[in-house]
Design a protein around this motif. Structure first.
Motif, PDB file in Angstrom:
ATOM      1  N   PRO A 139      28.027 -22.808-107.122  1.00 59.30           N
ATOM      2  CA  PRO A 139      29.430 -22.619-106.773  1.00 59.30           C
ATOM      3  C   PRO A 139      30.317 -22.585-108.025  1.00 59.30           C
ATOM      4  O   PRO A 139      30.120 -23.354-108.958  1.00 59.30           O
ATOM      5  CB  PRO A 139      29.755 -23.833-105.913  1.00 59.30           C
ATOM      6  CG  PRO A 139      28.444 -24.292-105.384  1.00 59.30           C
ATOM      7  CD  PRO A 139      27.442 -23.962-106.444  1.00 59.30           C
TER       8      PRO A 139
ATOM      9  N   ALA B  81      34.458 -20.776-109.499  1.00 61.13           N
ATOM     10  CA  ALA B  81      35.740 -20.201-109.088  1.00 61.13           C
ATOM     11  C   ALA B  81      35.559 -18.753-108.633  1.00 61.13           C
ATOM     12  O   ALA B  81      36.272 -18.281-107.750  1.00 61.13           O
ATOM     13  CB  ALA B  81      36.735 -20.275-110.239  1.00 61.13           C
TER      14      ALA B  81
ATOM     15  N   HIS C 192      32.561 -17.404-107.377  1.00 60.06           N
ATOM     16  CA  HIS C 192      31.715 -17.404-106.178  1.00 60.06           C
ATOM     17  C   HIS C 192      31.795 -18.807-105.566  1.00 60.06           C
ATOM     18  O   HIS C 192      31.108 -19.721-106.006  1.00 60.06           O
ATOM     19  CB  HIS C 192      30.271 -17.057-106.546  1.00 60.06           C
ATOM     20  CG  HIS C 192      30.115 -15.725-107.195  1.00 60.06           C
ATOM     21  ND1 HIS C 192      30.210 -14.554-106.496  1.00 60.06           N
ATOM     22  CD2 HIS C 192      29.900 -15.380-108.489  1.00 60.06           C
ATOM     23  CE1 HIS C 192      30.050 -13.540-107.323  1.00 60.06           C
ATOM     24  NE2 HIS C 192      29.857 -14.027-108.549  1.00 60.06           N
ATOM     25  N   TRP C 193      32.611 -18.954-104.538  1.00 55.13           N
ATOM     26  CA  TRP C 193      32.922 -20.271-103.959  1.00 55.13           C
ATOM     27  C   TRP C 193      31.693 -21.042-103.510  1.00 55.13           C
ATOM     28  O   TRP C 193      31.614 -22.250-103.670  1.00 55.13           O
ATOM     29  CB  TRP C 193      33.863 -20.129-102.783  1.00 55.13           C
ATOM     30  CG  TRP C 193      35.156 -19.457-103.120  1.00 55.13           C
ATOM     31  CD1 TRP C 193      35.733 -19.332-104.350  1.00 55.13           C
ATOM     32  CD2 TRP C 193      36.027 -18.818-102.209  1.00 55.13           C
ATOM     33  NE1 TRP C 193      36.908 -18.647-104.252  1.00 55.13           N
ATOM     34  CE2 TRP C 193      37.123 -18.329-102.950  1.00 55.13           C
ATOM     35  CE3 TRP C 193      36.005 -18.615-100.837  1.00 55.13           C
ATOM     36  CZ2 TRP C 193      38.172 -17.654-102.364  1.00 55.13           C
ATOM     37  CZ3 TRP C 193      37.054 -17.945-100.247  1.00 55.13           C
ATOM     38  CH2 TRP C 193      38.120 -17.474-101.005  1.00 55.13           C
TER      39      TRP C 193
ATOM     40  N   ASP D 236      27.420 -12.584-102.967  1.00 54.09           N
ATOM     41  CA  ASP D 236      28.299 -13.738-102.786  1.00 54.09           C
ATOM     42  C   ASP D 236      28.054 -14.374-101.421  1.00 54.09           C
ATOM     43  O   ASP D 236      28.186 -13.722-100.383  1.00 54.09           O
ATOM     44  CB  ASP D 236      29.757 -13.299-102.919  1.00 54.09           C
ATOM     45  CG  ASP D 236      30.704 -14.466-102.850  1.00 54.09           C
ATOM     46  OD1 ASP D 236      30.539 -15.406-103.651  1.00 54.09           O
ATOM     47  OD2 ASP D 236      31.611 -14.444-101.991  1.00 54.09           O
TER      48      ASP D 236
ATOM     49  N   ALA E  91      29.739 -16.901 -99.824  1.00 52.70           N
ATOM     50  CA  ALA E  91      30.947 -17.101 -99.012  1.00 52.70           C
ATOM     51  C   ALA E  91      31.344 -15.806 -98.317  1.00 52.70           C
ATOM     52  O   ALA E  91      31.691 -15.816 -97.127  1.00 52.70           O
ATOM     53  CB  ALA E  91      32.086 -17.612 -99.879  1.00 52.70           C
TER      54      ALA E  91
END
Length: 102
Positions: free
Chosen positions: A60, A62, A64-65, A74, A76
């Protein structure tokens, strides 16, 4: 002769549902899932199908949450996009008793 009170008006079914915390919680969860499903293309931070081998298995961050998978997609974005169809229809029958039952 004793005086009896006039019969009280029964609260509407919506008013009764707002007082039920579990029913209200279920309605809020279904509404949030439906909102995410309807706006999935807008709120998705990246293209869920884009393969970026340079970013594979990242944690995780900023950018790729929830990190990325083994192909660099990605996570999320894939979860958000995955809510579009399979989550909306199960919520409709779940919300219907909330709307119609006494």
């Amino acid at each position: 002769m004793p005086r009896s009170e006039p019969p009280r008006a029964r609260p509407s079914r919506f008013r009764r549902r707002w007082r039920d915390p579990l029913g209200l919680f279920g309605l809020v969860v279904c509404a949030l899932i439906a909102l995410v499903a309807v706006t999935a293309d807008i709120i998705s931070p990246h293209d869920p199908a884009r393969i970026a081998v340079a970013h594979r298995l990242e944690g995780p961050s900023a950018q790729h949450w929830l990190g990325t998978d083994h192909l660099g997609r990605d996570t999320a974005s894939r979860i958000i996009t995955g809510t579009e169809r399979p989550w909306v229809w199960p919520c409709c029958p779940s919300a219907s008793p909330w709307l119609r039952a006494p």
